[in-house]
Design an enzyme around this catalytic site. Sequence first.
Site, PDB file in Angstrom:
ATOM      1  N   LEU A 147       0.823  -1.208   0.000  1.00 47.44           N
ATOM      2  CA  LEU A 147       0.000   0.000   0.000  1.00 47.44           C
ATOM      3  C   LEU A 147       0.857   1.258   0.000  1.00 47.44           C
ATOM      4  CD1 LEU A 147      -2.891  -1.008   2.426  1.00 47.44           C
ATOM      5  CD2 LEU A 147      -2.732  -1.257  -0.039  1.00 47.44           C
ATOM      6  N   HIS A 157      -0.871  -8.608  -0.372  1.00 55.02           N
ATOM      7  CA  HIS A 157      -0.463  -7.592  -1.351  1.00 55.02           C
ATOM      8  C   HIS A 157      -1.378  -7.565  -2.572  1.00 55.02           C
ATOM      9  CE1 HIS A 157       2.945  -7.581   1.166  1.00 55.02           C
ATOM     10  NE2 HIS A 157       3.715  -8.427   0.508  1.00 55.02           N
TER      11      HIS A 157
END
Length: 791
Positions: A207, A268
């Site tokens: 992120l 992810h």
Amino acid sequence: EMLRTAVCAVLLLGSLPSPAAASQGHVSVILLGATGDLARKYLWQGLFQLYRDHASGGHSFTFHGAALTAPERGQRLMFDVLKKLSCPPDEPPDRCAVLKDQFLRLSQYHQLNTAENYTALNTEIEMLLRQEGLKEAGRIFYFSVPPFAYTDIARHINSSCRPPPGAWLRVVLEKPFGHDLESARELAAELAGFFREEEMYRVDHYLGKQAVAHILPFRDQNRQFLDPIWNRHHVERVEIVLKETVDAKGRTGFYEQYGVIRDVLQNHLTEALLFLTMELPGNVSSAGEVLQRKLQGFQSLRGLAKGSAVLGQYAAYGGHVREELQQAQGYVSTTPTFAGVLIHSDSLRWEGVPFLLTSGKALDERVGYVRVLFKNRAYCPQSGTLRDAGSSQCKAKQIIFYIGHGALNTPAVLVSRNLFKPVMPASSWKEAAVQPELHVFGQPLSDYYVYSPVRERDAYSVLISNIYHGRKDFFITTENLLASWEFWTPLLDSISHQSPRLYPGGVENQHLLDFEMVGGELAFALAEPIELLQPKAPTPSDYKTIQAKYRQSPLVSAWAEELVSQLASDMERAASSAVARAGHFHLALSGGSSPVVLFQQLARHHYAFPWRYTHIWLVDERCVPLADPESNFFSLHNHLLQSVRVPYFNIHPMPVHLNQRLCVEEDRGTELYAKEIAALVANASFDLVLLGMGADGHTASLFPHSENGLEGAQTVVLTESPVKPHQRMSLSLPLINRARKVFVLVLGKGKHNITSLISRVGHEPRKWPISGVSPSSGRLVWYVDYEALLG
């Protein structure tokens, strides 16, 4: 005393505000695991970046490195790392030297092991603030330690090292956050006993990757272009990929526990997936709104089955495991180091669009990207140069969020020139110079509008800055975490003993890991040319489908996958025959876990099934609302009905929820269902009833010693289950026995004992309701897999 002197000196140098001007207060950063690998590679550099960015911005800082290592050695190890910190190329060397010297002066090592150690740290922070006349703004505790240590550290912080009222606490947690849904829930519950949700910042460093972090802003700033095309009518498929050239050597202790799906896909790549599929909130900067949209995005994802994934393992991995974990020479690991997973969203926007998530180690290149490939409906009669021009409508149309490495070796956003010129914030993204020699996905870079960051930043530097600013939208909340594990855990359970395909690694992989979408599932494109991991173990091809007798009725047995395929084909034949004979097919389906794989098989592989003429009935139902995940109808809808075209007036759920209450006799739900059956099903004789068999010998929701449903004239009854939810509605045994065909599906080792027992008993439905299944004028067929039959 040393740290107090350092703070004094830094204040006097003028890089920090004077005590009187420091109205925003003092921030103490405590890095736990300060001498570990992650701290050495990324975290100290990220903290130094934070200091450089905010040294004169209103807060004063001190940095406390902490570990279990004894003070003298720990101090030396930590300062060996700090001396190697660097500034970006555009930082003047003199200023860099001053800032680095200040940062080292403000950093101190602590051994944190016991409750007394935490109390001493708290006392030291309070004394420093009091002596310097500084107000405390807050404390950041960064947990760069294994999750098993979280609970003890959390307890010590909560009891001995919290900041005073009025100052904030931010606790930063590194993955892994559990191993599956159950362990994630346990860890979340433990941490919730010490910290409030707003105090916890779970890190997914993806992120902080600039290309990933820009997906939502890109969608928001380009709504005018994307609104018409960001949907199933225009998007052909989406690829979310992270490839690595390195192997797992040196990390096999971690990798054996987690594997590539837990390490990369569950976190992810899933976060990137949600940024693409979630509906945009009104304010993309609102952490609360973004979270709600992400959770809605999770709810729309179709459940994963074993066939949703292809798995691989680089050939040397087993040797690495045996060497590093001191396993016996014959030890065989089934941990995947490569995975491709096919995901579908059943939202109106994305229904039917395949999302391919792929990651692996020992591959041919290091690269990460998110690629949205659009459908191309154009035909271009021009030849040669005109057809190949960058703006030609016949060229591929795509948007690529390039995470890094690969051909470009930098984060980037690429938009095909034949789509639109995107709006990009000039303060953070710049149009990149064209490099004609570079190609991305077979096209020259000149075919794209290409944007790269004005200033490239490490992901951890971005995230540490967001922690400092309290930006929760860049982190994983408890709800978000549990939703992700709830989505991934069924797949992980289903593949836990599946042998992955072996691959040599690097460029030698060639086409061995290529996979394709087949009937809603994934399969490797090429046959496996190497021997099985356990060549002596029996494999499906070593057995023939057993066709014999079980309780004097036909028996079909095979490995589960082959058996379910055979059952689905037999059901399709029965349906086609009934439609040809009578114009319709009345099918009654049981609930439970066994039929789920059958439903998925029917939905994905049986396009000739006459759904248009099929009536779907329920054999049994739990007394919960139909939208409850415990409901049999909910499972049937999720795994079958939403994927096939059954007319809605041909779907007959059991009326368990009437007058805003569940299964109350006065509401006469059983009578209503019985009347509906009598009105629509000739002679109340279903064309096909699908049953299962419980470990106690129950079938439908007819349990041993049931007071209702085993005999008598009643066709639909209320029953009691020994397990929750207790109340059920069920077809009665006499009604089931009026069917033209009854198929019983039995799967798994857990059913071996009852399968053996029922093969020996007579007609004793009071003890074992399944033994009472005997169609009076129809046909009973048993479908039992090898594990249930042979153990």
